[in-house]
Design a protein around this motif. Structure first.
Motif, PDB file in Angstrom:
ATOM      1  N   ASP A 107       0.824  -0.921  -0.101  1.00  0.00           N
ATOM      2  CA  ASP A 107      -0.139  -0.009  -0.163  1.00  0.00           C
ATOM      3  C   ASP A 107       0.810   1.069  -0.406  1.00  0.00           C
ATOM      4  O   ASP A 107       0.482   1.925  -0.483  1.00  0.00           O
ATOM      5  CB  ASP A 107      -0.882   0.193   1.286  1.00  0.00           C
ATOM      6  N   ASN A 155       0.337   1.981  14.744  1.00  0.00           N
ATOM      7  CA  ASN A 155      -0.479   0.736  14.659  1.00  0.00           C
ATOM      8  C   ASN A 155       0.127  -0.051  13.271  1.00  0.00           C
ATOM      9  O   ASN A 155      -0.121  -0.847  13.282  1.00  0.00           O
ATOM     10  CB  ASN A 155      -2.006   0.877  14.751  1.00  0.00           C
ATOM     11  N   TYR A 156       0.161   1.382  12.346  1.00  0.00           N
ATOM     12  CA  TYR A 156       0.534   0.833  11.068  1.00  0.00           C
ATOM     13  C   TYR A 156       2.029   1.868  10.881  1.00  0.00           C
ATOM     14  O   TYR A 156       1.962   3.296   9.952  1.00  0.00           O
ATOM     15  CB  TYR A 156      -0.348   1.697   9.935  1.00  0.00           C
ATOM     16  N   LEU A 159       2.919   3.007   7.167  1.00  0.00           N
ATOM     17  CA  LEU A 159       1.827   3.288   6.079  1.00  0.00           C
ATOM     18  C   LEU A 159       1.038   4.698   6.571  1.00  0.00           C
ATOM     19  O   LEU A 159       1.211   5.697   5.883  1.00  0.00           O
ATOM     20  CB  LEU A 159       0.532   2.078   6.008  1.00  0.00           C
ATOM     21  N   MET A 160       1.415   4.573   8.353  1.00  0.00           N
ATOM     22  CA  MET A 160       0.464   6.202   8.425  1.00  0.00           C
ATOM     23  C   MET A 160       1.816   6.944   7.962  1.00  0.00           C
ATOM     24  O   MET A 160       1.149   8.326   7.742  1.00  0.00           O
ATOM     25  CB  MET A 160      -0.178   5.769   9.965  1.00  0.00           C
ATOM     26  N   TRP A 163       0.857   7.769   4.092  1.00  0.00           N
ATOM     27  CA  TRP A 163      -0.469   8.755   3.960  1.00  0.00           C
ATOM     28  C   TRP A 163      -0.203  10.131   4.002  1.00  0.00           C
ATOM     29  O   TRP A 163      -0.713  10.778   3.399  1.00  0.00           O
ATOM     30  CB  TRP A 163      -1.332   8.070   4.983  1.00  0.00           C
ATOM     31  N   VAL A 286      -6.624  -0.676  15.308  1.00  0.00           N
ATOM     32  CA  VAL A 286      -6.692  -0.411  14.500  1.00  0.00           C
ATOM     33  C   VAL A 286      -8.438   0.837  14.159  1.00  0.00           C
ATOM     34  O   VAL A 286      -8.792   0.690  15.310  1.00  0.00           O
ATOM     35  CB  VAL A 286      -7.760  -0.934  12.796  1.00  0.00           C
ATOM     36  N   CYS A 287      -7.677   2.231  13.704  1.00  0.00           N
ATOM     37  CA  CYS A 287      -8.403   2.786  14.421  1.00  0.00           C
ATOM     38  C   CYS A 287      -9.728   2.508  14.093  1.00  0.00           C
ATOM     39  O   CYS A 287     -11.019   3.706  14.306  1.00  0.00           O
ATOM     40  CB  CYS A 287      -8.130   4.199  13.508  1.00  0.00           C
ATOM     41  N   ASN A 445     -13.040  -2.952   6.534  1.00  0.00           N
ATOM     42  CA  ASN A 445     -11.669  -3.113   6.733  1.00  0.00           C
ATOM     43  C   ASN A 445     -11.228  -2.770   5.228  1.00  0.00           C
ATOM     44  O   ASN A 445      -9.718  -1.576   5.877  1.00  0.00           O
ATOM     45  CB  ASN A 445     -11.110  -3.727   7.789  1.00  0.00           C
ATOM     46  N   PRO A 446     -10.885  -3.261   4.459  1.00  0.00           N
ATOM     47  CA  PRO A 446     -10.172  -2.546   2.973  1.00  0.00           C
ATOM     48  C   PRO A 446     -10.429  -0.818   3.129  1.00  0.00           C
ATOM     49  O   PRO A 446     -11.816  -0.453   2.641  1.00  0.00           O
ATOM     50  CB  PRO A 446     -10.556  -2.977   2.297  1.00  0.00           C
ATOM     51  N   THR A 447      -9.047  -0.403   2.418  1.00  0.00           N
ATOM     52  CA  THR A 447      -9.029   0.809   2.683  1.00  0.00           C
ATOM     53  C   THR A 447      -8.310   1.065   1.008  1.00  0.00           C
ATOM     54  O   THR A 447      -6.553   0.143   0.662  1.00  0.00           O
ATOM     55  CB  THR A 447      -8.879   1.441   3.480  1.00  0.00           C
ATOM     56  N   TRP A 453     -10.414   9.778   3.405  1.00  0.00           N
ATOM     57  CA  TRP A 453     -10.463   8.939   4.679  1.00  0.00           C
ATOM     58  C   TRP A 453     -10.427   9.589   5.889  1.00  0.00           C
ATOM     59  O   TRP A 453      -9.092  10.316   6.025  1.00  0.00           O
ATOM     60  CB  TRP A 453      -9.068   7.811   5.088  1.00  0.00           C
TER      61      TRP A 453
HETATM   62  N1  LIG Z   1      -7.042  -1.863   5.983  1.00  0.00           N
HETATM   63  C1  LIG Z   1      -6.321  -1.049   6.105  1.00  0.00           C
HETATM   64  N2  LIG Z   1      -4.810  -0.942   5.626  1.00  0.00           N
HETATM   65  N3  LIG Z   1      -6.565   0.327   7.989  1.00  0.00           N
HETATM   66  C2  LIG Z   1      -5.737   1.278   7.719  1.00  0.00           C
HETATM   67  C3  LIG Z   1      -6.083   1.505   8.516  1.00  0.00           C
HETATM   68  C4  LIG Z   1      -5.410   2.494   9.937  1.00  0.00           C
HETATM   69  C5  LIG Z   1      -5.832   3.422  11.009  1.00  0.00           C
HETATM   70  O1  LIG Z   1      -5.766   2.211  12.202  1.00  0.00           O
END
Ligand SMILES: N=C(N)NCCCC=O
Ligand SMILES: NC(=O)c1ccc[n+]([C@@H]2O[C@H](COP(=O)([O-])OP(=O)(O)OC[C@H]3O[C@@H](n4cnc5c(N)ncnc54)[C@H](O)[C@@H]3O)[C@@H](O)[C@H]2O)c1
Ligand code: NA
Length: 492
Positions: A107, A155-156, A159-160, A163, A286-287, A445-447, A453
């Motif tokens: 991602d 948590n990520y 990825l965070m 983003w 996960v938020c 949950n998929p994004t 977001w």
């Molecule tokens: N499905 C994914 N990748 N969610 C990321 C969510 C981020 C917040 O915690």
């Protein structure tokens, strides 16, 4: 062990105070890294570097868009080339299963590519305007905001960071980034990549340290033009208050207590699996976690029994072995989760499965908790109201669609929500009524990088990802052009 340092003005630098912090693998408590531990003075140095880069040299913001895009594409390619290593780093640092960390890396690669592409597409607008002063023409152009501060949670980790960094840099800003002190290692690797592809010095600066010492200065500083934060609602409130000093722009992606609504007509086996993905993915850290299961009364017993059966069958262990669920990020977070579980029991929720620390085999050395489900929950229990940020599900029942919607919205948060039903019109009716920024129909949950977001209510404001996620980091300038230069004869 090498000490990982701050990256300021294109150089790796130890924090001025010389102190360090240990980085721990939550699967076994082992030391996996040592990082420099920054204080306000280090954050100030990073802000000064970003300011000089943006306001004095301006080479990044003035670099032609396609060239900036090219550098970001090189970042994406470099992340891809180190994908296995980066996934391993996030698993070691955060505890998540390796296959989930691998999704995060994929991602992140796609996110840098998405914003590299987007910045080369048309932006702004051209306007037909009134001609009170003679023929005029107007257009709007998007410009970077200036110095942006970015703060992310644990948590990520990769990825965070991505983003925020990908759109902020694509837009031409100079940034100061502070990752969570619990999971800084993939951020260091990402900045090694920035260094290798040759972002101009001062464009992207990294400060390693905790929130109160290294992070808060970013919110408080009058030399920062924007702050964007992902983390807890309480910290978000502190950041928003501090940001008032110079009225810097604020973006907040905060916590949630999101409802997952399952109607009796849903594909139940599918809904069970998605409910698990909703609340057990990433250990529930996960938020958007679907931590409140709202289920139609007539199917509740059957559904919860199947959910518990599958939850009990989940494998738990060191993320590197790719179990179904990995370690909780820290001893402190494990303690918080166990505290929520104890309170739910004390307040009369009925434990269906889990409900305790998991210590089988090597897991006793780390911070694991079994997937946990509480039935018989009601609105005034803490387990229904408070974010756990762990693999803990609170089950409530409803009889009617209207009741389900009212229960879904009975929360100060508004990040996410899901609905499962085979009645298409009902699915659309229900998601339209959910007061939340991210919703799912027949999945959870998929994004995707392409879609915005963010939250409603106390889940924050502003949006990450998508076109909106780029515009977060842009000012819009109106440019009015007189097509007939000369006097207009207003003052006689
Ligand atoms: N499905 C994914 N990748 N969610 C990321 C969510 C981020 C917040 O915690
Ligand atoms: N909405 C979203 O997209 C999203 C995504 C991930 C996580 N979250 C939320 O994040 C929370 C969990 O993450 P966390 O425990 O790392 O959150 P946190 O608020 O404790 O920390 C987040 C970041 O803020 C920093 N920080 C802490 N205090 C600070 C202060 N006073 N000033 C400046 N910075 C400070 C931390 O060092 C860390 O980098 C959960 O509430 C979760 O819902 C939200
Ligand atoms: Na860690």
């Amino acid at each position: 062990m090498d000490i990982k340092h701050n990256y300021i003005d294109g150089h790796w630098q130890a924090a001025l105070g010389g102190t360090t912090r240990e980085v721990i693998n939550p699967a076994n408590g082992e030391l996996i890294g040592i990082v420099t531990d920054s204080k306000q003075e280090d954050t100030r140095a990073a802000i000064a570097a970003a300011r000089a880069a943006f306001y004095e040299r301006g080479d990044w913001q003035r670099m032609a868009g396609p060239k900036r895009a090219d550098l970001l594409l090189r970042v994406a390619a470099a992340i891809e080339a180190r994908a296995d290593e980066l996934a391993r780093l996030d698993t070691l640092d955060n505890g998540k299963p390796l296959r989930e960390a691998r999704c995060d890396v994929d991602d992140a690669v796609a996110c840098f590519r998405y914003y590299a592409g987007l910045i080369t597409k048309p932006q702004g607008g051209v306007y037909e305007v009134g001609d009170g002063f003679g023929p005029m023409h107007a257009y709007a152009m998007h410009e970077p905001i200036g110095v942006c501060a970015l703060i992310t949670p644990w948590n990520y980790p990769l990825l965070m960071a991505t983003w925020k960094l990908a759109p902020a840099l694509a837009a031409g800003n100079c940034v100061v980034f502070k990752p969570s002190e619990l999971t800084p290692l993939s951020a260091v690797a990402l900045f090694e990549i920035f260094d290798a592809v040759g972002l101009p010095p001062g464009t992207a600066n990294l400060v390693l340290g905790n929130g109160p010492d290294a992070g808060y200065e970013l919110a408080q500083s009058h030399d920062v033009d924007m702050i964007t934060f992902t983390g807890s609602t309480r910290t978000g409130q502190a950041i928003a208050s501090a940001a008032v000093g110079n009225l810097k722009k604020v973006g907040l992606e905060l916590g949630g207590k999101s409802p997952n609504i399952v109607f009796a007509d849903a594909d139940l086996e599918g809904a069970v699996e998605w409910a698990m993905i909703g609340v057990f993915f990433n250990q529930g850290e996960v938020c958007s976690a679907g931590s409140r299961l709202l289920i139609e009364e007539s199917i509740k017993d059957r559904f919860v029994a199947r959910l518990a059966e599958r939850a009990n069958a989940m494998t738990i262990g060191n993320g590197l072995a790719d179990p179904d669920m990995g370690a909780i990020v820290s001893a402190a977070q494990l303690g918080k989760i166990l505290g929520h579980i104890a309170r739910a029991k004390a307040q009369g929720a009925r434990l269906v499965c889990g409900g305790e620390r998991y210590t089988e085999g090597e897991c006793g050395k780390g911070y694991f908790v079994r997937p946990t489900i509480f039935d018989g929950c009601h609105r005034d229990m803490d387990i229904v109201r408070e974010e756990v940020f762990g693999p803990v599900l609170a089950v409530q029942t409803f009889r009617t669609e209207a009741e389900a919607i009212a229960m879904a919205n009975d929360t100060p948060y508004g990040l996410a929500g899901g609905v499962f039903t085979t009645d298409g019109a009902r699915a659309l009716r229900v998601v339209r009524e959910i007061r939340a920024g991210v919703t799912w129909i027949n999945c959870y949950n998929p994004t995707f990088n392409e879609a915005p977001w963010g939250g409603y209510k106390m889940s924050g404001y502003g949006r990450d990802l998508g076109v909106n996620g780029l515009q977060e980091y842009q000012q819009i300038k109106q440019i009015n052009i007189n097509l007939q230069p000369g006097t207009v004869g207003w003052y006689q």
